[in-house]
Structures are given as C-alpha cells and as structure tokens.
Scaffold this motif. Sequence first.
Motif, short mmCIF file in Angstrom:
data_model
loop_
_atom_site.label_atom_id
_atom_site.label_comp_id
_atom_site.label_asym_id
_atom_site.label_seq_id
_atom_site.Cartn_x
_atom_site.Cartn_y
_atom_site.Cartn_z
N CYS A 18 8.59 14.09 -21.18
CA CYS A 18 9.90 13.65 -21.69
C CYS A 18 10.01 12.13 -21.73
N SER A 19 9.45 11.48 -20.72
CA SER A 19 9.53 10.02 -20.69
C SER A 19 8.73 9.40 -21.83
N GLY A 22 10.63 10.16 -25.07
CA GLY A 22 11.84 9.33 -25.11
C GLY A 22 11.54 7.88 -25.44
N LEU A 114 16.86 12.58 -28.47
CA LEU A 114 17.05 11.64 -27.36
C LEU A 114 18.17 12.13 -26.43
N THR A 116 18.94 15.26 -26.00
CA THR A 116 18.39 16.41 -25.29
C THR A 116 17.57 15.97 -24.08
N ILE A 117 16.78 14.92 -24.25
CA ILE A 117 15.99 14.40 -23.13
C ILE A 117 16.92 13.89 -22.02
N ALA A 121 16.35 15.99 -18.59
CA ALA A 121 15.58 15.34 -17.52
C ALA A 121 16.17 15.58 -16.13
N VAL A 175 14.29 8.98 -15.88
CA VAL A 175 14.12 9.30 -17.30
C VAL A 175 15.47 9.47 -17.98
N ALA A 179 17.54 7.10 -21.15
CA ALA A 179 17.69 7.88 -22.38
C ALA A 179 19.17 7.98 -22.76
#
Length: 213
Positions: A18-19, A22, A114, A116-117, A121, A175, A179
């Motif tokens: 995810c990072s 992102g 973005l 969603t992340i 996270a 994260v 984001a």
Amino acid sequence: MFSIIQAAGWPIWPLIFCSVVGLALVIERFISLKADKILPPKLLDEAIMVSRNGIPGPDVVTQLEQNSAFGEVLASGFRVLTSNPRASEDDLRSSLEGAGRMAAAKLQRYLGALATIASAAPLLGLLGTVIGMIEIFGSQGGDGGMGAVPGGGNPAQLANGISIALYNTAFGLMVAIPALIFWRYFRARVDDYLLGMELASERFARHLVTLRK
C-alpha cells in the motif's frame, strides 16, 4: 529496516504494498495536476482572441484540444459550431458541460484509490495488531509453567507477538496519515480547477453565442 520488517511479520507486507502504490499515486497526481496541464491562465483569452473574426480552423482547434484539459473543453465548443453554425445556446452549453464532466473525471482519476489506501492502511495495521495479540496469548497458554520462565510462557514468542502488534499498528498509521493528507490536498486542488473551468466556460459560452451565423 529489514530487521523491522522481519520483526513485524508477514502482516506488514500488505502495508508495504500500500505504501509503494500510495507513493506512486501521489507522484503521478503531482505531475498530472500541474496548472499548465489543466487550466493555463491565459488560454481562455487566447481562444477568444483567435476566434474574434470567426471559428478557427481544424488545426487550431486540434492544437487547442491537445493543450490541456481546459483546452479540450474549449475545443468542444468550437467543434459544435463547426458542425452546426446555427447551433443553439443550449447546444453550446451542453457540449461544454459534457466536456467539463469528462475533464473532471480525468482530474479525479486515482483519487479514489488513494482514499482507499488511507482507509485500508489502519485496518491492515489493526489486523497485524490482532495477529500479534494472538501470538502473545499463544505464548502464555502453552506448557503451563514449563517454559523458559517458571510459571510463564515462552518469552521469545511473547516478544515476537508484541513486535508484530506494535510495528504493524505504527506502520499502518504511517501509511494512512500521509495518504489521507495528500488525498484531501488533491481533492481541494481538483475542486479549485473545476471551479475555475466552470467560470471560464461560462464566459466562453457567451463568446460562442456571438459567433453563430
């Protein structure tokens, strides 16, 4: 860094993914949402000037369309008049609004991912925390006082569970917070562009009405 990843266990790998995604989205949006690619400040005045004596030629319209997102909106108005010089004001405004909606969709691209992340996270970090807690409870309920510490469980397993819980919680927040910040920043930037395009399109629509034959 690798030792931290090892201590955090497998739940940290989705967070690392995810990072990376992102960061890629943030860089892409910074490049794509530059003002000269979306709403050049002098583009409307130039489009009005070049069409004072009539509708510009196809080459000029194509060049305008390729200039920026707002250029696509302006070019759509010229194309309507080229195909129908007697087009009504409603037709012109409808064409500009349709092109504006398409431009808005392009501006908002990847912002959902973005967001969603930013939302997922912390949940992934919580998942790692839960798995770490399971490790902790597992270390306490094993051999009933026959472990390395009299009356307790395995201290190595206990430390491992604590590491998994804390590292994943911290990394999930590390994260999610950037984001979320960048998502809100890009949303505000897109809203500013759309407002500017809407106001400029209104002025351009009035200009197009004067070009009808």
